[in-house]
Write a protein that holds these residues in place. Structure first.
Motif, PDB file in Angstrom:
ATOM      1  N   ILE A  80      -6.064 -14.985   5.621  1.00 52.66           N
ATOM      2  CA  ILE A  80      -5.967 -14.824   7.438  1.00 52.66           C
ATOM      3  C   ILE A  80      -7.513 -14.375   7.362  1.00 52.66           C
ATOM      4  CG2 ILE A  80      -3.573 -14.723   7.804  1.00 52.66           C
ATOM      5  CD1 ILE A  80      -4.073 -11.721   8.280  1.00 52.66           C
ATOM      6  N   GLY A  81      -8.051 -14.059   8.268  1.00 55.33           N
ATOM      7  CA  GLY A  81      -9.714 -14.194   8.494  1.00 55.33           C
ATOM      8  C   GLY A  81      -9.169 -11.976   8.894  1.00 55.33           C
ATOM      9  N   VAL A  82      -9.814 -11.258   9.076  1.00 54.45           N
ATOM     10  CA  VAL A  82      -9.995  -9.751   9.514  1.00 54.45           C
ATOM     11  C   VAL A  82      -9.353  -9.759  11.175  1.00 54.45           C
ATOM     12  CG1 VAL A  82     -11.180  -7.937   9.516  1.00 54.45           C
ATOM     13  CG2 VAL A  82     -11.957  -8.822   7.714  1.00 54.45           C
ATOM     14  N   LYS A  83      -9.970 -10.757  11.498  1.00 52.90           N
ATOM     15  CA  LYS A  83      -9.907 -10.046  13.020  1.00 52.90           C
ATOM     16  C   LYS A  83      -8.068 -10.710  13.512  1.00 52.90           C
ATOM     17  CE  LYS A  83     -11.320 -11.615  17.733  1.00 52.90           C
ATOM     18  NZ  LYS A  83     -11.843 -12.348  18.629  1.00 52.90           N
ATOM     19  N   GLN A  84      -7.903 -11.861  12.441  1.00 51.42           N
ATOM     20  CA  GLN A  84      -6.042 -11.917  12.858  1.00 51.42           C
ATOM     21  C   GLN A  84      -5.321 -10.860  12.234  1.00 51.42           C
ATOM     22  OE1 GLN A  84      -5.316 -16.239  11.194  1.00 51.42           O
ATOM     23  NE2 GLN A  84      -3.228 -16.046  11.347  1.00 51.42           N
ATOM     24  N   PHE A  85      -6.359 -10.361  11.163  1.00 50.45           N
ATOM     25  CA  PHE A  85      -5.051  -9.434  11.161  1.00 50.45           C
ATOM     26  C   PHE A  85      -4.519  -7.852  11.676  1.00 50.45           C
ATOM     27  CE2 PHE A  85      -4.256  -5.260   7.612  1.00 50.45           C
ATOM     28  CZ  PHE A  85      -2.943  -5.774   7.441  1.00 50.45           C
ATOM     29  N   ARG A  86      -6.223  -7.625  12.632  1.00 49.85           N
ATOM     30  CA  ARG A  86      -6.181  -6.979  12.500  1.00 49.85           C
ATOM     31  C   ARG A  86      -5.655  -6.866  14.743  1.00 49.85           C
ATOM     32  NH1 ARG A  86     -11.998  -6.421  15.083  1.00 49.85           N
ATOM     33  NH2 ARG A  86     -10.783  -7.718  16.998  1.00 49.85           N
ATOM     34  N   ASP A  87      -5.941  -8.082  15.138  1.00 53.49           N
ATOM     35  CA  ASP A  87      -5.260  -8.073  15.758  1.00 53.49           C
ATOM     36  C   ASP A  87      -4.185  -8.519  16.225  1.00 53.49           C
ATOM     37  OD1 ASP A  87      -7.887  -8.693  17.449  1.00 53.49           O
ATOM     38  OD2 ASP A  87      -7.476 -10.974  17.068  1.00 53.49           O
ATOM     39  N   LYS A  88      -2.701  -8.636  14.487  1.00 53.94           N
ATOM     40  CA  LYS A  88      -2.044  -9.254  14.755  1.00 53.94           C
ATOM     41  C   LYS A  88      -1.194  -8.072  13.490  1.00 53.94           C
ATOM     42  CE  LYS A  88      -2.024 -13.500  16.490  1.00 53.94           C
ATOM     43  NZ  LYS A  88      -1.447 -14.685  15.765  1.00 53.94           N
ATOM     44  N   ALA A  89      -1.570  -6.875  12.975  1.00 49.31           N
ATOM     45  CA  ALA A  89      -1.105  -6.013  12.215  1.00 49.31           C
ATOM     46  C   ALA A  89       0.015  -5.452  12.888  1.00 49.31           C
ATOM     47  CB  ALA A  89      -2.484  -5.087  12.079  1.00 49.31           C
ATOM     48  N   SER A  90       0.483  -4.914  13.036  1.00 49.52           N
ATOM     49  CA  SER A  90       2.317  -4.268  13.858  1.00 49.52           C
ATOM     50  C   SER A  90       3.134  -5.708  13.232  1.00 49.52           C
ATOM     51  CB  SER A  90       2.493  -4.419  15.160  1.00 49.52           C
ATOM     52  OG  SER A  90       2.001  -5.035  16.112  1.00 49.52           O
ATOM     53  N   HIS A  91       2.669  -6.734  13.466  1.00 48.92           N
ATOM     54  CA  HIS A  91       3.510  -8.548  12.918  1.00 48.92           C
ATOM     55  C   HIS A  91       3.413  -8.292  11.588  1.00 48.92           C
ATOM     56  CE1 HIS A  91       5.156 -12.738  12.767  1.00 48.92           C
ATOM     57  NE2 HIS A  91       4.031 -12.410  12.186  1.00 48.92           N
ATOM     58  N   TYR A  92       1.886  -8.556  10.707  1.00 49.87           N
ATOM     59  CA  TYR A  92       1.913  -8.316   9.686  1.00 49.87           C
ATOM     60  C   TYR A  92       2.382  -7.570   8.751  1.00 49.87           C
ATOM     61  CZ  TYR A  92      -0.900 -12.370  10.243  1.00 49.87           C
ATOM     62  OH  TYR A  92      -1.089 -13.453  10.954  1.00 49.87           O
ATOM     63  N   ILE A  93       2.561  -6.196   9.381  1.00 46.07           N
ATOM     64  CA  ILE A  93       3.305  -5.377   8.420  1.00 46.07           C
ATOM     65  C   ILE A  93       4.999  -5.141   8.089  1.00 46.07           C
ATOM     66  CG2 ILE A  93       3.205  -2.600   8.346  1.00 46.07           C
ATOM     67  CD1 ILE A  93       0.324  -2.386   9.801  1.00 46.07           C
ATOM     68  N   GLY A  94       5.017  -5.916   9.329  1.00 50.47           N
ATOM     69  CA  GLY A  94       6.594  -5.652   9.806  1.00 50.47           C
ATOM     70  C   GLY A  94       6.885  -7.228   8.982  1.00 50.47           C
ATOM     71  N   SER A  95       6.611  -7.640   8.041  1.00 45.44           N
ATOM     72  CA  SER A  95       7.065  -8.815   7.632  1.00 45.44           C
ATOM     73  C   SER A  95       6.010  -8.401   6.080  1.00 45.44           C
ATOM     74  CB  SER A  95       6.517  -9.880   7.767  1.00 45.44           C
ATOM     75  OG  SER A  95       4.598 -10.398   7.325  1.00 45.44           O
ATOM     76  N   ASN A  96       7.339  -9.081   4.355  1.00 48.05           N
ATOM     77  CA  ASN A  96       7.054  -8.914   3.453  1.00 48.05           C
ATOM     78  C   ASN A  96       6.150  -9.936   2.700  1.00 48.05           C
ATOM     79  OD1 ASN A  96       9.130  -7.233   3.433  1.00 48.05           O
ATOM     80  ND2 ASN A  96      11.015  -8.549   3.568  1.00 48.05           N
ATOM     81  N   GLU A  97       5.069 -10.530   3.909  1.00 47.73           N
ATOM     82  CA  GLU A  97       4.305 -11.417   3.416  1.00 47.73           C
ATOM     83  C   GLU A  97       2.879 -11.073   2.624  1.00 47.73           C
ATOM     84  OE1 GLU A  97       2.705 -15.890   4.683  1.00 47.73           O
ATOM     85  OE2 GLU A  97       3.553 -14.763   6.241  1.00 47.73           O
ATOM     86  N   ILE A  98       3.134 -11.339   1.881  1.00 49.15           N
ATOM     87  CA  ILE A  98       1.443 -10.909   0.683  1.00 49.15           C
ATOM     88  C   ILE A  98       0.588 -11.629   1.552  1.00 49.15           C
ATOM     89  CG2 ILE A  98       0.358 -10.939  -1.298  1.00 49.15           C
ATOM     90  CD1 ILE A  98       2.607 -10.653  -2.662  1.00 49.15           C
ATOM     91  N   LEU A  99      -0.893 -11.001   1.760  1.00 48.80           N
ATOM     92  CA  LEU A  99      -1.916 -11.634   2.541  1.00 48.80           C
ATOM     93  C   LEU A  99      -3.199 -11.678   2.102  1.00 48.80           C
ATOM     94  CD1 LEU A  99      -1.730 -10.589   6.351  1.00 48.80           C
ATOM     95  CD2 LEU A  99      -0.693 -12.463   5.651  1.00 48.80           C
ATOM     96  N   ALA A 100      -3.971 -12.741   1.504  1.00 57.88           N
ATOM     97  CA  ALA A 100      -4.909 -12.420   1.818  1.00 57.88           C
ATOM     98  C   ALA A 100      -6.288 -11.752   3.102  1.00 57.88           C
ATOM     99  CB  ALA A 100      -5.542 -13.493   0.372  1.00 57.88           C
ATOM    100  N   ILE A 101      -6.941 -11.228   2.925  1.00 63.84           N
ATOM    101  CA  ILE A 101      -7.713 -10.593   3.752  1.00 63.84           C
ATOM    102  C   ILE A 101      -9.148 -11.323   3.013  1.00 63.84           C
ATOM    103  CG2 ILE A 101      -8.508  -9.450   5.522  1.00 63.84           C
ATOM    104  CD1 ILE A 101      -5.340  -9.711   5.391  1.00 63.84           C
ATOM    105  N   LYS A 102      -9.461 -11.984   4.946  1.00 63.11           N
ATOM    106  CA  LYS A 102     -11.369 -12.585   3.923  1.00 63.11           C
ATOM    107  C   LYS A 102     -11.790 -12.448   5.571  1.00 63.11           C
ATOM    108  CE  LYS A 102      -9.636 -17.139   1.989  1.00 63.11           C
ATOM    109  NZ  LYS A 102      -9.813 -18.888   2.205  1.00 63.11           N
ATOM    110  N   LYS A 103     -13.379 -12.641   5.241  1.00 58.08           N
ATOM    111  CA  LYS A 103     -14.320 -12.013   6.308  1.00 58.08           C
ATOM    112  C   LYS A 103     -15.170 -13.244   5.912  1.00 58.08           C
ATOM    113  CE  LYS A 103     -17.353  -8.939   7.819  1.00 58.08           C
ATOM    114  NZ  LYS A 103     -17.390  -7.042   7.881  1.00 58.08           N
ATOM    115  N   HIS A 104     -15.770 -13.798   7.159  1.00 57.96           N
ATOM    116  CA  HIS A 104     -17.013 -14.691   6.334  1.00 57.96           C
ATOM    117  C   HIS A 104     -16.528 -15.797   5.332  1.00 57.96           C
ATOM    118  CE1 HIS A 104     -19.262 -13.088   9.545  1.00 57.96           C
ATOM    119  NE2 HIS A 104     -18.935 -11.581   8.643  1.00 57.96           N
TER     120      HIS A 104
END
Length: 82
Positions: free
Chosen positions: A4-28
């Motif tokens: 996911i993109g940095v902005k998406q992670f920032r905007d939905k951080a509480s959702h992602y922090i509440g899940s058990n999913e490993i994420l790769a964070i992308k910028k550009h």
């Protein structure tokens, strides 16, 4: 693993922090970091996990003869697969 993109992670951080999913964070379109959720752990358990990770990376470097940069490029998730 989901990317996911940095902005998406920032905007939905509480959702992602509440899940058990490993994420790769992308910028550009380049991976700049990872979010790896952990279960409730003590500080000692977390430090032990980081120590094991560090030892594993150092072993991989020693056994492969690669530099840190070369090893990082080998695991670059932003590359498109052929």
């Amino acid at each position: 693993m989901k990317s996911i993109g940095v902005k998406q992670f920032r905007d939905k951080a509480s959702h992602y922090i509440g899940s058990n999913e490993i994420l790769a964070i992308k910028k550009h379109q380049k991976v700049v970091g990872f979010y790896i959720p952990i279960q409730e752990s003590t500080e000692i358990e977390i430090q032990e996990a980081f120590s094991k990770l560090s030892a594993t990376v150092n072993n991989a470097l020693a056994e492969s003869g690669l530099s840190e940069d070369e090893l990082s490029k080998a695991f670059d998730l932003s590359k498109k697969e052929d």
